[in-house]
Scaffold this active site. Structure first.
Site, PDB file in Angstrom:
ATOM      1  N   CYS A  81       0.777  -1.129  -0.012  1.00 46.20           N
ATOM      2  CA  CYS A  81      -0.445  -0.125  -0.204  1.00 46.20           C
ATOM      3  C   CYS A  81       0.869   0.791   0.027  1.00 46.20           C
ATOM      4  O   CYS A  81       1.857   1.789   0.425  1.00 46.20           O
ATOM      5  CB  CYS A  81      -0.619  -0.037   1.343  1.00 46.20           C
ATOM      6  SG  CYS A  81      -1.730   1.923   1.925  1.00 46.20           S
ATOM      7  N   CYS A  84       0.664   2.876   3.479  1.00 43.08           N
ATOM      8  CA  CYS A  84       1.711   2.337   4.005  1.00 43.08           C
ATOM      9  C   CYS A  84       2.992   2.647   4.476  1.00 43.08           C
ATOM     10  O   CYS A  84       3.832   2.674   4.926  1.00 43.08           O
ATOM     11  CB  CYS A  84       1.482   1.104   4.408  1.00 43.08           C
ATOM     12  SG  CYS A  84      -0.027   1.159   4.711  1.00 43.08           S
TER      13      CYS A  84
END
Length: 225
Positions: A81, A84
């Site tokens: 992600c 992230c």
């Protein structure tokens, strides 16, 4: 049937549907439907089983990570992600200051698939462990499903990360929300617990650093006794 009556009825249905959609959008952008996080006790975290990501994995109790010098730990929602990866890079920017304090930086992931962790490593300047039972994402595991994509805060976070040059992929499970912990040495306890409330909800870096400064290395704590 009177055509005018029929038209008025259709307009009423349309207006009602539009009003319901607007209300749903409004509520989706509040915290009304967000699951409330349950605070983790130190005893809960200490007993979590983690695995190293070496060719021959070693299993260890999570308390080994912070027992002597405390630790800053990121529970990664999904390594691929881009949000992230952005937070991982932000936390890694604290690494020089954490090194001065003698506080290590770690991350845990809930799955190890393909090259996801390897591709995440350039963004994160600490050792990464596998939490197969997803304990760091509990005690009450929280998820954000498709509601996340109609939250204005999430879209703001998307654009912030995109503008920062971060990119990612869709590999792996990404609905179970992550967080960041600052844990003191020994039995000092959990000094900071940030639970991601929506995609891209980053921890405050100043708060992380302030919490890290509160850590008392176990050797020094023993000397003072």
């Amino acid at each position: 049937m009177d055509p005018g009556f029929f038209t008025m009825g259709m307009w009423s249905i349309g207006a009602g549907a539009l009003g319901a959609a607007a209300l749903a959008l409004l509520l989706a952008n509040t915290d009304v439907f967000l699951s409330k996080p349950q605070k983790a006790a130190l005893e809960y975290l200490e007993d979590i089983d983690l695995k190293t990501l070496e060719k021959e994995p070693r299993t260890l109790k999570a308390k080994e990570l912070w027992e002597k010098n405390g630790a800053v730990i990121m529970a990664v929602r999904r390594p691929g992600c881009f949000l992230c990866r952005e937070e991982a890079a932000d936390l890694s920017s604290l690494k020089p200051k954490l090194d001065e304090l003698g506080v290590p930086l770690y991350a845990v992931v809930k799955e190890h698939i393909k090259t996801e962790v390897k591709d995440f490593q350039p963004y994160f300047k600490g050792e990464i462990f596998l939490d197969e039972k997803k304990k760091f994402y509990g005690p009450q595991r929280r998820k954000m499903m498709f509601m996340g994509f109609i939250r204005l805060g999430v879209w703001y976070n998307f654009f912030r990360a995109w503008n920062g040059g971060f990119s990612g992929n869709l590999e792996g499970e990404g609905f179970v929300l992550g967080g960041v912990f600052v844990v003191g040495s020994g039995k000092q306890g959990i000094l900071l617990e940030h639970r991601e409330k929506e995609f891209g909800d980053k921890v405050n870096l100043l708060s992380v650093l302030e919490a890290a400064k509160m850590i008392k290395p176990q050797t020094l704590a023993s000397e003072k006794k």
